[in-house]
Design an enzyme around this catalytic site. Structure first.
Site, PDB file in Angstrom:
ATOM      1  N   GLU A  24      -4.402 -38.950 -27.693  1.00 16.31           N
ATOM      2  CA  GLU A  24      -5.020 -38.386 -26.488  1.00 16.31           C
ATOM      3  C   GLU A  24      -5.167 -36.871 -26.629  1.00 16.31           C
ATOM      4  O   GLU A  24      -4.249 -36.184 -27.078  1.00 16.31           O
ATOM      5  CB  GLU A  24      -4.133 -38.716 -25.285  1.00 16.31           C
TER       6      GLU A  24
ATOM      7  N   SER B  24     -13.615 -44.630 -18.915  1.00 14.19           N
ATOM      8  CA  SER B  24     -14.868 -44.146 -19.499  1.00 14.19           C
ATOM      9  C   SER B  24     -16.107 -44.857 -19.005  1.00 14.19           C
ATOM     10  O   SER B  24     -16.988 -45.224 -19.791  1.00 14.19           O
ATOM     11  CB  SER B  24     -14.825 -44.286 -21.014  1.00 14.19           C
TER      12      SER B  24
ATOM     13  N   ASP C 111     -14.973 -41.423 -26.410  1.00 13.89           N
ATOM     14  CA  ASP C 111     -15.434 -42.448 -25.470  1.00 13.89           C
ATOM     15  C   ASP C 111     -16.819 -42.977 -25.853  1.00 13.89           C
ATOM     16  O   ASP C 111     -17.082 -44.177 -25.795  1.00 13.89           O
ATOM     17  CB  ASP C 111     -15.481 -41.877 -24.044  1.00 13.89           C
TER      18      ASP C 111
ATOM     19  N   TYR D 180      -9.549 -29.985 -17.935  1.00 17.37           N
ATOM     20  CA  TYR D 180      -9.906 -30.475 -19.271  1.00 17.37           C
ATOM     21  C   TYR D 180     -10.496 -29.333 -20.104  1.00 17.37           C
ATOM     22  O   TYR D 180     -10.069 -29.080 -21.234  1.00 17.37           O
ATOM     23  CB  TYR D 180     -10.910 -31.624 -19.127  1.00 17.37           C
TER      24      TYR D 180
HETATM   25  C1  GLA Z   1     -11.610 -37.860 -21.880  1.00 15.14           C
HETATM   26  C2  GLA Z   1     -12.674 -37.350 -22.843  1.00 15.14           C
HETATM   27  C3  GLA Z   1     -12.372 -37.778 -24.273  1.00 15.14           C
HETATM   28  C4  GLA Z   1     -10.945 -37.435 -24.671  1.00 15.14           C
HETATM   29  C5  GLA Z   1      -9.955 -37.891 -23.602  1.00 15.14           C
HETATM   30  C6  GLA Z   1      -8.559 -37.414 -23.866  1.00 15.14           C
HETATM   31  O1  GLA Z   1     -11.655 -39.265 -21.829  1.00 15.14           O
HETATM   32  O2  GLA Z   1     -13.943 -37.823 -22.469  1.00 15.14           O
HETATM   33  O3  GLA Z   1     -13.294 -37.182 -25.152  1.00 15.14           O
HETATM   34  O4  GLA Z   1     -10.808 -36.063 -24.935  1.00 15.14           O
HETATM   35  O5  GLA Z   1     -10.326 -37.442 -22.300  1.00 15.14           O
HETATM   36  O6  GLA Z   1      -8.063 -37.979 -25.032  1.00 15.14           O
END
Ligand code: GLA
Length: 390
Positions: free
Chosen positions: A34, A126, A172, A221
């Protein structure tokens, strides 16, 4: 399960003619790895058997008309003038993907699209990548364009960066494009190569949605990502040719960690250790060592909670409950964090008891209703219906 006849009929009712293609792209759950993808690292997701569906029919003009069943809302835009919508976020996923295809000089004609999905939105599974990839693939089908799965994933990611404003990694979109039934994929996010690893028959993957929708997910993020990039700049003079945190080892960190400011050190510690755990986890699962895999998931959660600081109380509660429930090998938050879901690896024979314990425990601890999903690894994007007409 999602009924194709339902989306077919809904399209026909809405647009007055039947669709000529229906595409689907799955949501995903990440088993481990992650916040490593945007650090050129390793991830280990599997595609779900839940997906976003796009029913479509080409038009003779340059207009794209889209109806979202979920939002009960329509969007309409002109392929020659695609702009970001500041009011409605859902339309930007579609507009962004169309713009990305055009930017690659791919010829597109207008289309009518109807979108529906059984991937729960905002639960860290996602749904947005599934939407982007399904829409991109639909345009490919309608315009006879051939893109590799990796290219489609990059295009979908680009739409999210430029039209949605989240600087997400590639995980994702890549798993939505390339997922394989019955397998999780160990993906190297630097060169996008991957290794499919079967999910052992004796275990089940259970997703528990905390019911908390990503709070502050986008801004937090982007901040984490910027922190990682800053750490690379600081470590580069000492470590030589590093491009990303992927190039930093635990041993490097032991020697040079003192160069990092106190707020960046735990971020780097998470990414470096998570990459190592992810590689170890893929080997463990490939060898059928689910106990080891579970232990690595537990460590991953601790690192996300304490070092990367993207967990929330409800996710921690779900992990605590899972680890005390029957048959659980390991459990962790999955996805970006600040809400969303946990993923647990559970002995197949005990999965019903596990689910019952989770529902009861979560109700007592939080007053919330939990609907655990026992997931099977599904396939990546595909065309599920094509009519005789073009
Ligand atoms: C989100 C982002 C991914 C990844 C995750 C964390 O889902 O879209 O690209 O960075 O967070 O692992």
């Amino acid at each position: 399960m999602f009924e194709l006849s339902t989306i077919y009929a809904a399209f026909e009712r809405y647009f007055g003619k039947p669709p000529t293609r229906i595409a689907r792209a799955p949501g995903r759950v990440n088993l481990i790895g992650e916040h490593t993808d945007y650090n050129d690292g390793f991830v280990f997701p599997m595609a779900l058997d839940r997906a976003t569906y796009v029913a479509a029919r080409p038009r003779d003009d340059r207009i794209v008309r889209v109806f979202s069943v979920k939002f009960r809302d329509e969007d309409q835009f002109d392929l020659d003038h695609i702009v970001r919508d500041t009011q409605r976020q859902w339309v930007n996923y579609i507009r962004g993907v169309a713009k990305g295809l055009l930017a690659r000089d791919l010829p597109l004609r207008g289309a009518d699209l109807l979108i529906d999905s059984d991937v729960p939105a905002g639960s860290g599974l996602s749904s947005s990548a599934a939407l982007e990839v399904a829409v991109g693939y639909t345009f490919q089908l309608l315009n006879q364009i051939n893109l590799l799965g990796e290219e489609l994933a990059l295009l979908a990611q680009g739409a999210e960066h430029s039209f949605v404003g989240v600087n997400c990694g590639i995980m994702d979109q890549l798993i939505a494009a390339l997922g394989e039934a019955g397998h999780a994929l160990l993906i190297d996010c630097r060169d996008l190569s991957y290794r499919p690893i079967p999910i052992p028959t004796g275990v089940r993957v259970v997703v528990c949605d905390s019911g908390v929708r990503h709070r502050l997910a986008g801004s937090e993020y982007n901040q984490r990502r910027a922190g990682c990039e800053e750490a690379v700049r600081i470590l580069r003079p000492a470590l030589g040719k590093i491009q990303a945190l992927r190039d930093v080892r635990s041993t490097d960190l032991a020697e040079y960690g003192h160069l990092l400011p106190p707020e960046l050190l735990p971020l780097v510690r998470h990414v470096v250790s998570e990459n190592e755990r992810t590689l170890a986890a893929a080997d463990a699962l490939a060898a059928g060592d689910v106990v080891k895999m579970g232990q690595l998931m537990i460590e991953s959660h601790q690192s996300l909670r304490d070092d990367y600081r993207v967990s929330i109380a409800e996710l921690d509660t779900l992990v605590d409950l899972a680890l005390a429930a029957p048959g659980c090998y390991g459990s962790r938050m999955t996805g970006g964090g600040f809400g969303g879901s946990t993923v647990s690896l559970v002995e197949a024979e005990k999965v019903d008891e596990f689910v019952a314990a989770m529902i009861a425990g979560y109700a007592i601890r939080t007053g919330r209703t939990l609907q655990p999903l026992v997931c099977t690894a599904g396939a990546g994007v595909s065309c599920v219906y094509a009519s005789e007409e073009e």
